[in-house]
Design a protein around this motif. Sequence first.
Motif, PDB file in Angstrom:
ATOM      1  N   ARG A  75     -26.221 -43.871  14.947  1.00  0.00           N
ATOM      2  CA  ARG A  75     -26.884 -45.031  15.072  1.00  0.00           C
ATOM      3  C   ARG A  75     -26.890 -45.592  16.522  1.00  0.00           C
ATOM      4  NH1 ARG A  75     -24.774 -49.931  11.514  1.00  0.00           N
ATOM      5  NH2 ARG A  75     -23.095 -49.773  12.744  1.00  0.00           N
ATOM      6  N   ARG A  76     -27.841 -46.097  16.949  1.00  0.00           N
ATOM      7  CA  ARG A  76     -27.872 -46.931  18.346  1.00  0.00           C
ATOM      8  C   ARG A  76     -28.139 -48.399  17.915  1.00  0.00           C
ATOM      9  NH1 ARG A  76     -31.250 -42.504  19.065  1.00  0.00           N
ATOM     10  NH2 ARG A  76     -33.451 -43.912  19.307  1.00  0.00           N
ATOM     11  N   THR A  77     -27.099 -49.261  18.573  1.00  0.00           N
ATOM     12  CA  THR A  77     -27.528 -50.789  18.163  1.00  0.00           C
ATOM     13  C   THR A  77     -27.384 -51.500  19.734  1.00  0.00           C
ATOM     14  OG1 THR A  77     -26.375 -50.206  16.301  1.00  0.00           O
ATOM     15  CG2 THR A  77     -26.517 -52.582  17.012  1.00  0.00           C
ATOM     16  N   ALA A  78     -28.375 -52.555  19.788  1.00  0.00           N
ATOM     17  CA  ALA A  78     -28.366 -53.239  21.162  1.00  0.00           C
ATOM     18  C   ALA A  78     -28.503 -54.872  20.324  1.00  0.00           C
ATOM     19  CB  ALA A  78     -29.547 -53.055  21.792  1.00  0.00           C
ATOM     20  N   MET A  79     -27.824 -55.561  21.055  1.00  0.00           N
ATOM     21  CA  MET A  79     -27.742 -57.157  20.739  1.00  0.00           C
ATOM     22  C   MET A  79     -27.755 -57.762  22.010  1.00  0.00           C
ATOM     23  SD  MET A  79     -25.014 -59.157  21.397  1.00  0.00           S
ATOM     24  CE  MET A  79     -23.364 -58.707  22.319  1.00  0.00           C
ATOM     25  N   ILE A  80     -28.189 -59.295  21.783  1.00  0.00           N
ATOM     26  CA  ILE A  80     -28.201 -60.289  23.016  1.00  0.00           C
ATOM     27  C   ILE A  80     -27.677 -61.504  22.136  1.00  0.00           C
ATOM     28  CG2 ILE A  80     -30.574 -60.886  22.787  1.00  0.00           C
ATOM     29  CD1 ILE A  80     -30.538 -61.604  25.642  1.00  0.00           C
ATOM     30  N   ASP A  81     -26.887 -62.256  22.635  1.00  0.00           N
ATOM     31  CA  ASP A  81     -26.234 -63.473  21.985  1.00  0.00           C
ATOM     32  C   ASP A  81     -26.127 -64.508  22.787  1.00  0.00           C
ATOM     33  OD1 ASP A  81     -23.877 -63.085  22.865  1.00  0.00           O
ATOM     34  OD2 ASP A  81     -22.980 -61.914  21.258  1.00  0.00           O
ATOM     35  N   TRP A  82     -26.003 -65.909  22.341  1.00  0.00           N
ATOM     36  CA  TRP A  82     -26.171 -67.180  23.015  1.00  0.00           C
ATOM     37  C   TRP A  82     -24.985 -67.910  22.209  1.00  0.00           C
ATOM     38  CZ3 TRP A  82     -28.786 -71.961  21.774  1.00  0.00           C
ATOM     39  CH2 TRP A  82     -28.343 -73.124  22.646  1.00  0.00           C
ATOM     40  N   SER A  83     -24.118 -68.488  23.207  1.00  0.00           N
ATOM     41  CA  SER A  83     -23.171 -69.234  22.685  1.00  0.00           C
ATOM     42  C   SER A  83     -23.005 -70.694  23.195  1.00  0.00           C
ATOM     43  CB  SER A  83     -21.648 -68.642  22.730  1.00  0.00           C
ATOM     44  OG  SER A  83     -21.673 -67.434  22.195  1.00  0.00           O
ATOM     45  N   PRO A  84     -23.644 -71.504  22.665  1.00  0.00           N
ATOM     46  CA  PRO A  84     -23.761 -73.098  23.230  1.00  0.00           C
ATOM     47  C   PRO A  84     -22.257 -73.474  23.696  1.00  0.00           C
ATOM     48  CG  PRO A  84     -25.244 -72.701  21.400  1.00  0.00           C
ATOM     49  CD  PRO A  84     -24.574 -71.560  21.523  1.00  0.00           C
ATOM     50  N   SER A  85     -21.562 -73.280  22.820  1.00  0.00           N
ATOM     51  CA  SER A  85     -20.137 -73.608  23.159  1.00  0.00           C
ATOM     52  C   SER A  85     -19.218 -72.571  22.326  1.00  0.00           C
ATOM     53  CB  SER A  85     -19.687 -75.051  22.436  1.00  0.00           C
ATOM     54  OG  SER A  85     -19.772 -74.794  20.618  1.00  0.00           O
TER      55      SER A  85
END
Length: 451
Positions: A402-412
């Motif tokens: 499996r290949r997995t990519a992610m992007i995340d944003w943490s306001p706090s």
Amino acid sequence: MLRITLCAAALAVASGAAFATDADMAQIREEIRQLREAYERRITALENRLGEAEAKPKPAPEPARSAGENAFNPATSLILQGTAARSSRDPETYRIDGFAPSGGEVGTARRGLSLAESELVVTANVDPYFRGLLIAALTPENETEVEEAFVQTLALGRGLTLKGGRFLSGIGYQNEIHQHAWDFQDAPLAYKAFLGGRFSDDGVQLRWVAPTDLFLELGAELGSAGSFPATNRNRNGANAWSVFGHAGGDIGASIAWRAGLSMLRASPRERAYDDTDSTGTVVTNAFSGRSRVWIADAVLKWAPNGNPGETNFKLQGEYFRRTESGELTYDTQGASLGTQTGSYASRQSGWYLQAVYQFMPRWRVGYRLDRLSAGSARIGLMESRALAAQDFPVLAAYRPRRRTAMIDWSPSEYSRVRVQLARDYARLGEADSQLLVQYVMSLGAHGAHRF
């Protein structure tokens, strides 16, 4: 204050008597007389108030309260999660071909909008000697499960800590980290195939941290083995045990590392799984014997001058190897070819490697690569030609990936929104393309996560 004033006046009279006139002396005597009278009136008033207070009836004493009633003030938090998912293959049919189903949390997120598992965390020090923690998982199916519930010592000394109850095992690296704190929405394939997502147990754990500059930790666990790859055998004593060791340290001011080696040993009895034989009939097979899982893990973190606020990088990987030997019972219900039992031995392995980079405050990107090898298996029923290879499709040689990519944003530090895209080859045939959006919200005080 009044006495000080009188003394000062007397000194003034004594020092200036030689130069004062009769009128001056009379004025000073009059001021001293007035001060004395005011002082006596004040004393009399205070004495009267004291007498009145003593004459009043005293109120009944309040009932005594235990110290624990006032002292108990646990830290409480709630983790809320949800997903919006899209996949090209049905999540209800998800499996990892070449590996016996674990019955654990191995499936992908449900299609469409769904509420994910929420966690209620309550923790507090019981007294100077013990700490308690409860984590209750609230499932989307409106069920409540006890994820962790244990007591832990605070004052054993000499670097020792004893824990008892239900807890996530200390083997590996990610196993002890709760799902909401993972860098990706789901567990690596190796965790799903070898531990059913993660290994938890009811038992005891002893840890020792060496008094050295280099971080060195050793631990051992005994448990009832109620989760995969073990089974609860309903007998006295421990049904599984594990040992682990971790070491770590710093390389300069910007790099930190940790590496470890773990081993889990279990003796499952009648560990059942559903399968389909060559005629398409659903059968139930069962394994009894001995299972060993070895895990090697390593983590490397980089942050400029040790400050991860602006930017940081994390490289994480684990290698799994499992050996099993014992007996395999085919078709325990006797629905197709009848119940048959023969010897069984297998060697399987897998690994994952992932990297996460925070390229600016609050924003991260990540990539993970998963690989599994079904390895080799010796099945007595096949060697004796009692059954054919097609009767064990789940044990057929295959290399899921499996290949997995992610992007995340943490306001706090209390909230995170993640977008994840995966190309999953866990099942034979067409790859499964998966896209999901996840939110994680933390309400209330929450303890620091592990390294």
